[in-house]
Design a protein around this motif. Structure first.
Motif, mmCIF file in Angstrom:
data_model
loop_
_atom_site.group_PDB
_atom_site.id
_atom_site.type_symbol
_atom_site.label_atom_id
_atom_site.label_comp_id
_atom_site.label_asym_id
_atom_site.label_seq_id
_atom_site.Cartn_x
_atom_site.Cartn_y
_atom_site.Cartn_z
ATOM 1 N N ASP A 83 0.826 -1.212 0.000
ATOM 2 C CA ASP A 83 0.000 0.000 0.000
ATOM 3 C C ASP A 83 0.859 1.260 0.000
ATOM 4 O O ASP A 83 0.559 2.231 -0.708
ATOM 5 N N LEU A 90 1.005 4.231 -2.823
ATOM 6 C CA LEU A 90 0.837 5.651 -2.503
ATOM 7 C C LEU A 90 2.049 6.453 -2.948
ATOM 8 O O LEU A 90 1.916 7.571 -3.459
ATOM 9 N N LEU A 94 -6.067 4.786 5.721
ATOM 10 C CA LEU A 94 -5.648 3.765 4.773
ATOM 11 C C LEU A 94 -5.860 2.392 5.400
ATOM 12 O O LEU A 94 -5.364 2.123 6.498
ATOM 13 N N ARG A 134 -7.381 0.618 0.519
ATOM 14 C CA ARG A 134 -8.498 1.544 0.330
ATOM 15 C C ARG A 134 -8.300 2.770 1.213
ATOM 16 O O ARG A 134 -7.705 2.686 2.303
ATOM 17 N N LEU A 135 -8.818 3.904 0.750
ATOM 18 C CA LEU A 135 -8.727 5.161 1.487
ATOM 19 C C LEU A 135 -10.114 5.714 1.759
ATOM 20 O O LEU A 135 -11.004 5.647 0.917
ATOM 21 N N ILE A 167 -7.059 2.219 -3.990
ATOM 22 C CA ILE A 167 -5.882 2.943 -4.483
ATOM 23 C C ILE A 167 -5.238 2.246 -5.676
ATOM 24 O O ILE A 167 -4.450 2.861 -6.407
ATOM 25 N N ILE A 191 -3.730 10.396 -8.445
ATOM 26 C CA ILE A 191 -4.006 10.973 -7.124
ATOM 27 C C ILE A 191 -5.154 11.974 -7.179
ATOM 28 O O ILE A 191 -5.888 12.141 -6.206
ATOM 29 N N ILE A 209 -8.376 10.251 -6.534
ATOM 30 C CA ILE A 209 -8.506 9.930 -5.110
ATOM 31 C C ILE A 209 -8.900 11.162 -4.311
ATOM 32 O O ILE A 209 -9.811 11.128 -3.461
#
Length: 262
Positions: A45, A49, A182, A186-187, A218, A224, A227
């Motif tokens: 993860d 990111l 996080l 997933r966020l 993500i 980004i 997101i």
């Protein structure tokens, strides 16, 4: 306040359970089973990111539950330092700090990781904590001030019927852009969609929307900006909140009663 892609503060719970179990815990830790985040999931993860943010992760906070309970804590600190050039925080209630290995204090200093201690009304061996921190130059940060045994705390009550206006709630929420959660790729702008499952299981309740509509994958997101656009919009779980209407209560250990959260 909106999420700024250059200043996102990510939080990751590497442990769900806790050794303090505060009444009405926002992460529902008193109701959680013992669980330790898999180190490979964590690294994957952070790698993703890092890719999305082109190597400029602004801040990451290792949290829980009680993060210091994780048997691979050293590895989590190292991996965080590998992918995060910005602020790195290890959050704790402090109970285990006096007996925490010197190796961890030294590692935090070497990786510029700050140990952030939430100041609950409990006794800690501050002389030993300061001794170790000073020995290695480890940064400590105290969250809130030290209180007495009757310290006041805060309860964030929830609407069990989910009748609140999601747009109004989201727009007035203090936390929506301050702690981006996080969990396993997933966020979300809120911790409740990820952690209310403990409440549901313990009380055999259908309260709270914990579906994936509250978070974004993500790995499926193209960039980004996609997101950030998601994080700056209300989620279904907003309908259960009373934002900025915390009630002041006496701090105490949870009795695992439903009225601590509702």
């Amino acid at each position: 306040m909106e999420v700024d892609k250059n200043r996102i503060r990510f939080i990751v719970d590497i442990v769900d359970h806790c050794n303090l179990n505060c009444k009405g815990c926002g992460h529902f830790s008193p109701l959680a089973s013992k669980y330790f985040l898999d180190i490979k999931t964590f690294e994957n993860d952070l790698c993703r990111l890092n890719e999305l943010l082109r190597g400029k992760i602004f801040c990451l906070e290792i949290m829980g539950g009680e993060a210091l309970l994780h048997p691979q804590l050293e590895d989590f600190i190292k991996i965080t330092a590998k992918y995060v050039q910005g602020e790195k925080n290890l959050c704790t209630n402090g109970i285990l700090l006096a007996n925490l290995s010197d190796k961890i204090y030294k590692l935090c200093a070497e990786t510029n990781t700050t140990i952030c201690i939430t100041m609950y009304p409990i006794d800690l061996d501050w002389s030993e904590i300061y001794r170790k921190a000073n020995l290695y130059g480890t940064k400590l940060y105290k969250i809130k001030s030290i209180g007495d045994s009757k310290k006041k705390w805060f309860k964030n009550p929830k609407d069990r019927n989910g009748l609140q206006n999601v747009e109004e709630n989201f727009n007035s929420c203090f936390w929506k852009a301050r702690c981006v959660v996080l969990e396993k790729g997933r966020l979300s702008s809120c911790v409740v969609p990820f952690k209310a499952k403990f409440f549901q299981k313990y009380f055999k309740s259908a309260i709270f929307d914990t579906t994936e509509r509250n978070s974004i994958d993500i790995y499926k997101a193209q960039n980004i900006d996609e997101i950030v656009d998601f994080l700056n919009r209300p989620i279904p779980c907003c309908k259960y909140c009373f934002p900025n209407k915390e009630k002041q209560v006496m701090w105490e250990v949870s009795k695992r009663e439903i009225n601590e959260w509702i």
